[in-house]
Write an enzyme that holds these catalytic residues in place. Structure first.
Site, short mmCIF file in Angstrom:
data_model
loop_
_atom_site.label_atom_id
_atom_site.label_comp_id
_atom_site.label_asym_id
_atom_site.label_seq_id
_atom_site.Cartn_x
_atom_site.Cartn_y
_atom_site.Cartn_z
N HIS A 82 0.78 -1.25 0.00
CA HIS A 82 0.00 0.00 0.00
C HIS A 82 0.81 1.29 0.00
CE1 HIS A 82 -3.36 -2.61 0.81
NE2 HIS A 82 -3.02 -2.84 2.06
N ASP A 239 3.84 -8.19 0.91
CA ASP A 239 4.33 -9.06 1.98
C ASP A 239 3.42 -10.23 2.27
OD1 ASP A 239 2.40 -7.39 3.09
OD2 ASP A 239 3.71 -6.57 4.64
#
Length: 481
Positions: A82, A239
Site C-alpha cells: 500500500h 508481503d
C-alpha cells in the site's frame, strides 16, 4: 564456491521497520545466509519513510550475506503493501513515502467510496472497499494537501516496486501488490481507467504489471550490490502474498499473522468481493486470490501496553471482567481510523498482568472476527490455524489464539516467511515451478501443532459488547475529542 545442492537465490523482505535478506538453496530450501538492516518511520500524525533508506538497508543486508549473495542466480523482493512512493524524473523520491499505517487519508477513503458508486461498486470493481491504508486514498490525500508534490511526480510506485526498479532499471509490479492499490481492477486484472481519471492519476506514471512466473528484468551494472550483472529478478510481490508463497498455501488453509499489523488470510479460487470492506479482495502472486483482513494494531500495540506497565510481554494473568481495545493507531478491522485505545472494567483489584492479557484478547478478537469472512464455503473450519509472524512464537500469543479460536494451531518452524516466499518466487524462475510448489518441496510449514481448547465464548461476547456500546466514541474524529 558454495556447497549448495542447487543454485542459490535471494529473497528480500522490505518491511515497515527493516529490510531482511535470505540466501537460499533452491534445491533444498536451506538458508545459507541471512541478514537484516533497519530503517526508520516518522512519528506524529503520519507514518512516513524515505525510500532511499530501503535501498541503503537492502545494500547493507546483502553485503552482510557475503559470498553467498554473490553466487545468487535470481532475486525477488517482497514488501510492505500500500505504501505510496512518488518519484521525480530522475527516479528520486519527491517526498517520503506514505506507509500502509498512515491513516490521515481516512476522509479521502470515505469520499472516494461515496463519489464512485458506493461500497458495492468498489467491491465488485477492485475487490476491496477503500480504507485509509490503500494507496489510492493516499494519492487523494496528497492531491488535497500537497498538490505541488503531484506536479513534479513522474512515477508512482509501491515499496517493493521501488526496490525492484532500482535493481533492474524497469518500472514493474505484480498482480498481488497492485491489487492493494485501489486502482487495479480485479475483475479485469488491469488498471482501472475510471478510478485513475477520478483521482487525477495518469496511468503512464504506473509500473507495468508483470505476470506470475515472468522475469521482471535483470540486475543492471550501475549499482553497489554483490550481484553479477544479468542476475534474474523476479516480479516480487506484497508481503502477505509473499508469505502465502513461503507457506506453499493450498486453497482454504487459514493463516493468522502476528506482526506490526495482524492479518488473517487464505488462498481462494474465487475472486472475493466483500461490500462491507472487512475482507480485502487481494490477488495472490501466482494466479489465484488472497482474501485478507488486516488490523493496524497487533504485536507493537501489545508490546506498548507491556512497556507502559513495565511488564515482560509474557507476564499475563487471566481476566474475566476486563476489556482493552488496543486501537493505538486507529483501526482498520473494525474500520475505526480515528479511534484510540479503550479500557473498560478497571477495578481496585485489577492487576497489571490482567491488563496485559486484555490487550492480547482485544488484538486477537479483531482478527478472529474476520476469519469466517475470509474463508469461503469450501474451507475446512476445523483445520489448524497456521500462526506466523513475529508474535507467533510467543506463548501468550499462542495461548490467546487457541483460547479465543477454539481451533488447533500450527506454528511453522520456518522464519522470515516473506523473504522465504520471495526466495521461492526467485527459485521458480530457475526451475519453472510454481513458487508455492517450491515452498511445499522445502516443507516450510513443518512445526508443532497445538491441540484445540474450548473456545472462550464469554470473553468474545464481552469484547463484542464493549465494542458495540463504545462505537459512537470510537467513531468520533480525533479533532472532536
Amino acid at each position: 564456491m558454495s556447497a549448495a545442492e542447487g543454485p542459490l537465490v535471494v529473497g528480500v523482505d522490505t518491511s515497515t521497520q527493516s529490510t531482511k535478506a535470505l540466501v537460499v538453496d533452491a534445491a533444498t530450501g536451506e538458508v545459507v545466509a541471512s541478514s537484516q538492516a533497519p530503517h526508520t518511520v516518522s512519528a506524529g500524525a503520519g507514518r512516513e519513510s524515505d525510500p532511499r533508506q530501503w535501498w541503503d538497508a537492502l545494500r547493507e543486508a546483502l553485503h552482510q550475506c557475503g559470498d553467498a549473495a554473490r553466487e545468487a542466480a535470481a532475486v525477488s523482493v517482497g514488501g510492505q503493501q500500500h505504501g505510496l512512493v512518488t518519484l521525480d524524473g530522475h527516479g528520486e523520491p519527491v517526498r517520503p513515502a506514505l506507509l500502509w499505517n498512515d491513516v490521515r487519508s481516512a476522509p479521502q477513503a470515505r469520499r472516494l467510496t461515496e463519489e464512485l458508486g458506493g461500497a458495492k461498486f468498489w467491491a465488485e470493481r477492485v475487490g476491496s472497499v477503500p480504507a485509509a491504508s490503500f494507496t489510492v486514498t493516499k494519492w487523494a490525500w496528497l492531491a488535497e494537501h500537497e498538490p505541488q508534490a503531484l506536479r513534479v511526480t513522474k512515477a508512482v510506485r509501491l515499496p517493493h516496486d521501488y526496490l525492484t526498479e532500482r535493481l533492474t532499471g524497469e518500472g514493474t509490479t505484480d498482480r498481488g501488490d497492485a491489487s492493494g492499490t485501489g486502482w487495479w481492477a480485479s475483475a479485469t486484472e488491469s488498471y482501472d481507467a475510471e478510478i485513475l481519471a477520478h483521482v487525477g492519476l495518469d496511468p503512464s506514471l504506473l509500473p507495468r504489471v508483470v505476470r506470475p512466473g515472468e522475469v521482471a528484468g535483470t540486475v543492471r551494472d550501475s549499482h553497489d550490490l554483490p550481484f553479477a550483472k544479468g542476475t534474474l529478478v523476479a516480479p516480487g510481490t506484497g508481503d502477505n502474498a509473499a508469505a502465502a508463497l513461503g507457506l506453499g498455501l493450498r486453497p482454504g488453509t487459514p493463516v493468522l499473522s502476528l506482526g506490526t499489523s495482524g492479518t488473517v488470510y487464505a488462498v481462494a479460487k474465487r475472486r472475493p468481493t466483500d461490500p462491507t470492506g472487512t475482507v480485502a479482495g487481494f490477488a495472490d502472486a501466482h494466479g489465484d486470490w488472497l482474501p485478507l483482513a488486516c488490523t493496524l494494531n497487533c504485536t507493537l500495540a501489545v508490546d506498548r501496553v507491556a512497556a507502559l506497565l513495565s511488564l515482560d510481554r509474557e507476564a499475563v494473568e487471566p481476566t474475566a471482567h476486563l476489556t482493552l481495545l488496543p486501537y493505538l493507531d486507529g483501526e482498520r478491522t473494525p474500520n475505526l481510523p480515528n479511534a484510540s485505545g479503550l479500557l473498560h472494567g478497571l477495578r481496585h483489584d485489577t492487576t497489571a498482568g490482567q491488563l496485559l492479557q486484555a490487550a492480547y484478547d482485544g488484538a486477537v478478537h479483531s482478527l478472529l472476527g474476520a476469519l469466517d469472512l475470509v474463508l469461503d464455503e469450501d474451507a475446512d473450519r476445523s483445520a489448524p490455524l497456521l500462526l506466523i509472524g513475529g508474535g507467533a512464537r510467543g506463548t501468550a500469543w499462542q495461548q490467546t489464539v487457541r483460547r479465543l479460536s477454539g481451533r488447533p494451531v500450527q506454528v511453522p518452524e520456518a522464519k522470515e516467511l516473506v523473504a522465504l516466499g520471495a526466495a521461492a518466487q526467485a527459485a521458480g524462475l530457475l526451475t519453472g515451478e510454481d513458487p508455492a510448489a517450491v515452498a511445499r518441496r522445502w516443507n516450510t510449514t513443518r512445526g508443532p501443532v497445538l491441540d484445540a481448547v474450548e473456545r472462550d465464548e464469554a470473553t468474545l461476547a464481552r469484547i463484542a459488547g464493549v465494542l458495540s456500546d463504545a462505537a459512537p466514541l470510537l467513531e468520533r474524529s480525533a479533532d472532536a475529542r
